[in-house]
Design a protein around this motif. Structure first.
Motif, PDB file in Angstrom:
ATOM      1  N   ASN A  17       4.373  12.137  -3.350  1.00  0.00           N
ATOM      2  CA  ASN A  17       4.439  11.615  -4.567  1.00  0.00           C
ATOM      3  C   ASN A  17       5.262   9.709  -4.080  1.00  0.00           C
ATOM      4  OD1 ASN A  17       5.235  10.233  -7.158  1.00  0.00           O
ATOM      5  ND2 ASN A  17       6.186  12.664  -7.696  1.00  0.00           N
ATOM      6  N   MET A  18       4.245   8.867  -4.605  1.00  0.00           N
ATOM      7  CA  MET A  18       4.502   7.682  -4.239  1.00  0.00           C
ATOM      8  C   MET A  18       4.573   7.428  -2.621  1.00  0.00           C
ATOM      9  SD  MET A  18       3.290   6.457  -7.339  1.00  0.00           S
ATOM     10  CE  MET A  18       3.647   4.359  -7.207  1.00  0.00           C
ATOM     11  N   GLN A 150      -0.679  -5.596  -2.887  1.00  0.00           N
ATOM     12  CA  GLN A 150      -0.465  -6.274  -1.839  1.00  0.00           C
ATOM     13  C   GLN A 150       1.532  -6.946  -1.896  1.00  0.00           C
ATOM     14  OE1 GLN A 150      -3.299  -9.650  -2.263  1.00  0.00           O
ATOM     15  NE2 GLN A 150      -1.451 -11.089  -2.612  1.00  0.00           N
ATOM     16  N   ILE A 151       1.175  -7.528  -0.639  1.00  0.00           N
ATOM     17  CA  ILE A 151       2.560  -7.399  -0.376  1.00  0.00           C
ATOM     18  C   ILE A 151       2.832  -9.170   0.326  1.00  0.00           C
ATOM     19  CG2 ILE A 151       4.545  -6.538   1.800  1.00  0.00           C
ATOM     20  CD1 ILE A 151       3.214  -4.204   1.727  1.00  0.00           C
ATOM     21  N   THR A 152       3.677  -9.856  -0.109  1.00  0.00           N
ATOM     22  CA  THR A 152       4.396 -10.916   0.297  1.00  0.00           C
ATOM     23  C   THR A 152       5.672 -10.822   0.247  1.00  0.00           C
ATOM     24  OG1 THR A 152       4.515 -11.797  -2.455  1.00  0.00           O
ATOM     25  CG2 THR A 152       2.300 -11.876  -1.374  1.00  0.00           C
ATOM     26  N   LYS A 153       5.307 -12.303   1.114  1.00  0.00           N
ATOM     27  CA  LYS A 153       6.928 -12.780   1.286  1.00  0.00           C
ATOM     28  C   LYS A 153       7.392 -13.975   0.432  1.00  0.00           C
ATOM     29  CE  LYS A 153       5.980 -16.139   5.123  1.00  0.00           C
ATOM     30  NZ  LYS A 153       5.963 -16.672   6.385  1.00  0.00           N
ATOM     31  N   SER A 154       8.852 -14.006  -0.018  1.00  0.00           N
ATOM     32  CA  SER A 154       8.915 -14.788  -0.523  1.00  0.00           C
ATOM     33  C   SER A 154      10.129 -15.824  -0.091  1.00  0.00           C
ATOM     34  CB  SER A 154       9.214 -14.994  -2.083  1.00  0.00           C
ATOM     35  OG  SER A 154      10.322 -13.378  -1.867  1.00  0.00           O
ATOM     36  N   VAL A 155      10.333 -15.683   1.343  1.00  0.00           N
ATOM     37  CA  VAL A 155      11.400 -15.874   2.540  1.00  0.00           C
ATOM     38  C   VAL A 155      11.063 -17.135   3.575  1.00  0.00           C
ATOM     39  CG1 VAL A 155      13.210 -14.705   1.050  1.00  0.00           C
ATOM     40  CG2 VAL A 155      11.994 -14.454   3.357  1.00  0.00           C
ATOM     41  N   MET A 170      -1.299  -5.256   3.209  1.00  0.00           N
ATOM     42  CA  MET A 170      -1.609  -4.518   1.803  1.00  0.00           C
ATOM     43  C   MET A 170      -0.848  -2.942   1.979  1.00  0.00           C
ATOM     44  SD  MET A 170      -3.574  -5.658  -0.314  1.00  0.00           S
ATOM     45  CE  MET A 170      -4.549  -4.489  -1.308  1.00  0.00           C
ATOM     46  N   LYS A 171      -0.157  -2.364   1.052  1.00  0.00           N
ATOM     47  CA  LYS A 171       0.447  -1.015   1.340  1.00  0.00           C
ATOM     48  C   LYS A 171      -0.233  -0.500   0.453  1.00  0.00           C
ATOM     49  CE  LYS A 171       4.618   0.471   0.701  1.00  0.00           C
ATOM     50  NZ  LYS A 171       6.306   0.327   0.280  1.00  0.00           N
ATOM     51  N   HIS A 172      -0.459   0.729   1.136  1.00  0.00           N
ATOM     52  CA  HIS A 172      -1.053   2.432   0.529  1.00  0.00           C
ATOM     53  C   HIS A 172      -0.543   3.736   0.449  1.00  0.00           C
ATOM     54  CE1 HIS A 172      -4.287  -0.749   1.831  1.00  0.00           C
ATOM     55  NE2 HIS A 172      -4.186  -0.462   3.224  1.00  0.00           N
ATOM     56  N   SER A 217       9.530   2.747   5.146  1.00  0.00           N
ATOM     57  CA  SER A 217       9.096   2.126   4.448  1.00  0.00           C
ATOM     58  C   SER A 217       7.589   2.667   3.521  1.00  0.00           C
ATOM     59  CB  SER A 217       8.191   0.322   4.579  1.00  0.00           C
ATOM     60  OG  SER A 217       7.769   0.959   5.114  1.00  0.00           O
ATOM     61  N   ALA A 218       6.962   3.422   4.324  1.00  0.00           N
ATOM     62  CA  ALA A 218       5.445   4.279   3.772  1.00  0.00           C
ATOM     63  C   ALA A 218       5.941   5.501   3.294  1.00  0.00           C
ATOM     64  CB  ALA A 218       4.754   4.582   5.082  1.00  0.00           C
ATOM     65  N   ARG A 219       6.891   6.125   3.444  1.00  0.00           N
ATOM     66  CA  ARG A 219       8.165   7.580   3.007  1.00  0.00           C
ATOM     67  C   ARG A 219       9.042   7.033   2.354  1.00  0.00           C
ATOM     68  NH1 ARG A 219       5.599   7.802   7.743  1.00  0.00           N
ATOM     69  NH2 ARG A 219       7.475   8.353   8.811  1.00  0.00           N
ATOM     70  N   PRO A 220       9.703   6.677   1.408  1.00  0.00           N
ATOM     71  CA  PRO A 220      10.540   6.204   1.269  1.00  0.00           C
ATOM     72  C   PRO A 220      11.131   7.743   0.706  1.00  0.00           C
ATOM     73  CG  PRO A 220       9.726   4.984  -0.914  1.00  0.00           C
ATOM     74  CD  PRO A 220       8.070   5.660   0.240  1.00  0.00           C
ATOM     75  N   ASP A 221      13.037   7.835   0.917  1.00  0.00           N
ATOM     76  CA  ASP A 221      13.530   9.327   1.173  1.00  0.00           C
ATOM     77  C   ASP A 221      13.696   9.711  -0.366  1.00  0.00           C
ATOM     78  OD1 ASP A 221      14.843  10.512   2.507  1.00  0.00           O
ATOM     79  OD2 ASP A 221      16.401   9.195   2.332  1.00  0.00           O
ATOM     80  N   GLY A 222      12.960  10.954  -0.939  1.00  0.00           N
ATOM     81  CA  GLY A 222      12.089  11.408  -2.117  1.00  0.00           C
ATOM     82  C   GLY A 222      10.951  12.430  -1.790  1.00  0.00           C
ATOM     83  N   SER A 223      10.299  10.731  -1.430  1.00  0.00           N
ATOM     84  CA  SER A 223       8.579  10.927  -1.983  1.00  0.00           C
ATOM     85  C   SER A 223       8.200  11.743  -1.293  1.00  0.00           C
ATOM     86  CB  SER A 223       7.965   9.643  -1.637  1.00  0.00           C
ATOM     87  OG  SER A 223       8.555   9.685  -0.291  1.00  0.00           O
ATOM     88  N   MET A 224       8.709  13.026  -0.415  1.00  0.00           N
ATOM     89  CA  MET A 224       7.749  13.730   0.646  1.00  0.00           C
ATOM     90  C   MET A 224       8.943  15.125  -0.013  1.00  0.00           C
ATOM     91  SD  MET A 224       5.490  12.241   3.524  1.00  0.00           S
ATOM     92  CE  MET A 224       4.652  14.139   3.724  1.00  0.00           C
TER      93      MET A 224
END
Length: 285
Positions: A17-18, A150-155, A170-172, A217-224
């Motif tokens: 899931n996501m 799309q992933i960007t930085k702001s720092v 990019m994040k897929h 980051s690609a598989r947060p806790d609870g997403s699988m």
């Protein structure tokens, strides 16, 4: 420990899931899919997660990932060379026995030990171990929707830089997918590696808890999540029927009224009865 004496088959249902369950490095790390849009997870990826769970449970493993290394060795060759330094690779049987006794993943999945001719006591040949645990690549029940952001930085990355929102990549991820993992444990190969009844229970628990300590980051806790584990233990070495027949006995079908599945509740799961062979059904953790 008692050597395994009964063939085992298993089927695992995994929901995504996501998350990106298994990125393809040759396709920009996009989630793996076939030409018809069905999601895939490689058997190598699944075995990596099983090995990680073996480590979590306190077992020695040979193929360790860099971020989970539990000893001082920086390569497989250095680990094998030092741990098995008292056994010559020229004596294949003793070498295989020592490796299988030391490492659970070797006596489970097998391993190829390759040597250079300049190595001490090595002839330049390789020693291979065939393991009893085989795992298919996972395939989703329905085609999956793959999304990208799309992933960007702001720092500032360095002192004195002007703060900006620069594109980083990019994040897929798969919006939702239900994947089926199939596998078996062969008794004849278990006898050769010393794979035991106790080891089979470790494999079962690793599968049931496959995604504990697997967050990223690609598989947060609870997403699988492991939804169900079906575990068949035959009453003989060769099995009461083929693994293919056992695996086919589990039917996972998308409900006709559902256009886009978003949970396991959007599927109907049934199991064909096989005479004298009933699965143990476990919920995931």
């Amino acid at each position: 420990m008692s050597t395994l004496s009964n063939k085992i088959d298993f089927v695992l249902l995994v929901s995504v899931n996501m998350a990106n369950p298994n990125g393809d490095p040759l396709n920009g790390n996009m989630p793996r899919t076939d030409y018809n849009g069905f999601g895939e997870i490689s058997d190598v990826c699944i075995k990596r997660k099983i090995r990680n769970r073996m480590q979590d449970m306190g077992h020695d493993i040979f193929v360790q990932s860099a971020d989970r290394c539990s000893d001082s060795y920086d390569s497989l060759s250095s680990r094998a060379r030092d741990v098995l330094k008292n056994v010559s690779s020229k004596d294949r049987d003793k070498y295989v026995a020592a490796a299988c006794e030391k490492w659970l993943d070797v006596r489970s999945f097998g391993q190829l030990f390759a040597f250079k001719a300049k190595d001490k006591d090595a002839s330049g040949d390789s020693v291979s171990v065939r393991g009893p645990v085989s795992i298919h690549q996972a395939v989703s029940v329905s085609p999956v929707e793959v999304h990208s952001m799309q992933i960007t930085k702001s720092v500032n990355s360095e002192p004195g830089e002007k703060k900006s929102s620069d594109t980083m990549g990019m994040k897929h991820y798969v919006r939702y997918g239900l994947y089926v993992v199939k596998g078996a444990i062969n008794v004849q190969l278990a006898e050769k590696t010393g794979f035991s009844e106790e080891d089979s229970n470790v494999i079962k628990e690793c599968l049931r808890t496959l995604f504990i300590n697997d967050a990223s980051s690609a598989r947060p806790d609870g997403s699988m999540e492991v939804e169900k584990l079906y575990w068949w233990k035959h009453n003989c070495k060769d099995g009461q029927c083929s693994s293919a027949k056992v695996h086919r006995s589990v039917h996972v079908t998308q409900k006709t009224e559902v256009d886009t599945p978003s949970s396991i509740d959007d599927y109907v799961i049934t199991i064909d009865e096989i005479d004298g062979l009933k699965p143990e059904i476990l919920s995931g953790c």
